[in-house]
Design a protein around this motif. Sequence first.
Motif, short mmCIF file in Angstrom:
data_model
loop_
_atom_site.label_atom_id
_atom_site.label_comp_id
_atom_site.label_asym_id
_atom_site.label_seq_id
_atom_site.Cartn_x
_atom_site.Cartn_y
_atom_site.Cartn_z
N GLY A 16 0.84 -1.19 0.00
CA GLY A 16 0.00 0.00 0.00
C GLY A 16 0.88 1.24 0.00
N GLY A 17 0.26 2.40 0.27
CA GLY A 17 1.01 3.65 0.32
C GLY A 17 1.30 4.16 -1.08
N PRO A 18 1.95 5.33 -1.15
CA PRO A 18 2.26 5.87 -2.49
C PRO A 18 3.19 4.92 -3.23
CG PRO A 18 3.38 7.12 -0.74
CD PRO A 18 2.49 6.14 -0.05
N ASP A 19 2.92 4.69 -4.48
CA ASP A 19 3.70 3.77 -5.34
C ASP A 19 3.74 2.34 -4.79
OD1 ASP A 19 4.26 6.11 -6.64
OD2 ASP A 19 6.21 6.36 -5.62
N ASN A 20 2.80 2.03 -3.92
CA ASN A 20 2.77 0.68 -3.31
C ASN A 20 4.12 0.30 -2.72
OD1 ASN A 20 0.05 -0.05 -3.94
ND2 ASN A 20 0.72 -0.11 -6.09
N SER A 21 4.74 1.28 -2.11
CA SER A 21 6.08 1.03 -1.60
C SER A 21 6.08 0.44 -0.19
CB SER A 21 6.90 2.31 -1.64
OG SER A 21 6.17 3.32 -0.96
N ILE A 22 4.91 0.55 0.48
CA ILE A 22 4.86 0.01 1.85
C ILE A 22 4.39 -1.44 1.80
CG2 ILE A 22 3.88 0.29 4.15
CD1 ILE A 22 3.34 3.24 3.34
#
Length: 578
Positions: free
Chosen positions: A475-481
């Motif tokens: 999740g998170g911006p750019d699915n970075s998390i």
Amino acid sequence: MSFSIFRQESAPPPPAPIVINKYSDERLRFIVKSMSERLELYKEKVTDQYASSPEISPPKKEDEEKKLAEAKEEKKEEKGLKTKLKEAAWYSVDIVLKPMEALMDPVLGNTIDPFTDRRYIAWLSLVTMAFNYNTWFLTARLCFPYHTESAMPYWFAMDTLADLIYLTDSIFFQARKQFVKGGDIIKDREVTKNNYRNSDRFLLDTISAMPFDLLYFQFGFKSIFRFNRLLKADTFFEFSDRLESIMTKAYIWRVIRTIGYLLFMLHINACLYYVASDYQGIGGTKWVYSGLGSAYLRCYYYAVRSLINIGGLNEPHTVFEITFQMTNFVVAVFVFSSLIGQMRDVIGAATAGQTYFRSSMDGTVDYMVNNHIPSLVQNRVRTWYTYTWDAQGMLDESELLDKMPLVMRTAIAVDINLTTFQKIDLFKGCDQQILVDMLLRLKSIVYLPGDFVVKKGDIGKEMYVIKSGAVQVVGGPDNSIVFVTLKAGCVFGEISLLQSSKDGGNRRTANVKAYGFANLFVLEKKDLFDILVHYPESRKVLARKGKKLMKAKGPAAAKAEEEKKKGLALSGPRPPTP
Ligand SMILES: Nc1nc2c(ncn2[C@@H]2O[C@@H]3COP(=O)(O)O[C@H]3[C@H]2O)c(=O)[nH]1
């Protein structure tokens, strides 16, 4: 007056018949008479067909039935007598055999299952060797001068050994073989023995074991008297079938067997060439065997060159030589072409899966090239094909299992995956049968590294179980998390699946991405709910679990988690309290 009345009432006398011709008149009378007679006859026939036809006597039913019954009785008696004689003969044979059979009981058991008993297959290999010894050597000994004084004792010893193997097979093994009758597996020894004794196989086995060798005393040591041993061919074919059924790569045996047939054809041809050379006079002409070196080797060499049409042979000159050579060429065309065709089939069947994989990949690549699909996508598709083939040896497992009956599919599915499914928390507390039902509806699918399996906000129509590899909930911006990494045996995609469509509850709550190559099982929502219809209790359990999961991992929880992770990312971990 009355007179006049009388005259009026009485009919006038009939006119005298007009006779034109006396002869034709008589003829007409005769015809009319026979017609009326015939009419009477037909009338009678309508009521009773036999009454007026003395030539056809009515069947005397009772007599015939009686005769038939008598004939039947006679036959029965005859048969009964034959069976009694047969039984008496077998009884006396059994008196001798039974003690020996009893000796073998602890080794072989009461009866043998010919399909699964490995000891039986091992035994068949020995009988096959004995059969092959007879097939190859009897023909060679018949044609080549191999019955020398010094070799004879060895031949005799080998022959006796082969005969002993034949006899042991008939007495101890074949008579114990279980068989299927009306769907039942017959394991009663007496019945299996009788079944063998009444079979064609027994007849052939008996003829093949007959000691025609005794004719040696009259005609000398000649292998022709042992040719009945070749009737044991059934055992060879049975061995071949059984071996194929237990081998993981049956085509290896099929190739060996076909090569064997090919070599045997050459062997027969070598034998015939020697006989032909002997008939012409060994070393007599350029075409025949010269008499130098090993006779068998030289003749076999000739057969290879001649039958495989390699050529480079000495030209035949006499009519006999030309005829022999020509026959060889013609036979070679038919026999060898069919054997080579057989070999092609065997190898073709062995590589059928590979061919199917290649052709479907080529088809897809052609399609992509024709439609100008970007090369990045093309490469991913190629990678998917190659990985899927390497990982599971086929593109679609379900295609293979579809042809099997349900029980078999269940057995296979349970054997492969049930333990994995039993460990899944989500299904704990549900009926075990649900798991079995689910296993039958699973589809296997491969995702490439970085592929999104599930996208947040999409409607959830499937849930997944990880077969091998791993996926990440991101999740998170750019699915970075990365919230969590799920490994083999974990379930995902179940939250949206277990929610109702009211208020958008059936939407995916997170993104799930393949980490490396991920091999997943897919279970469709429709299939799951079809199963749950039959298990209302388990349905309730799953609904409860779904709600809990929604609370724990649903949008609200996910947001909180995201915020937390974002916060951590911005400010870094809190320093430990001093
Ligand atoms: N939202 C959320 N989903 C998770 C988490 N861990 C695993 N998942 C799975 O990710 C899936 C995304 O699609 P679903 O909402 O259908 O079901 C979700 C869960 O099965 C998590 O911590 N939060």
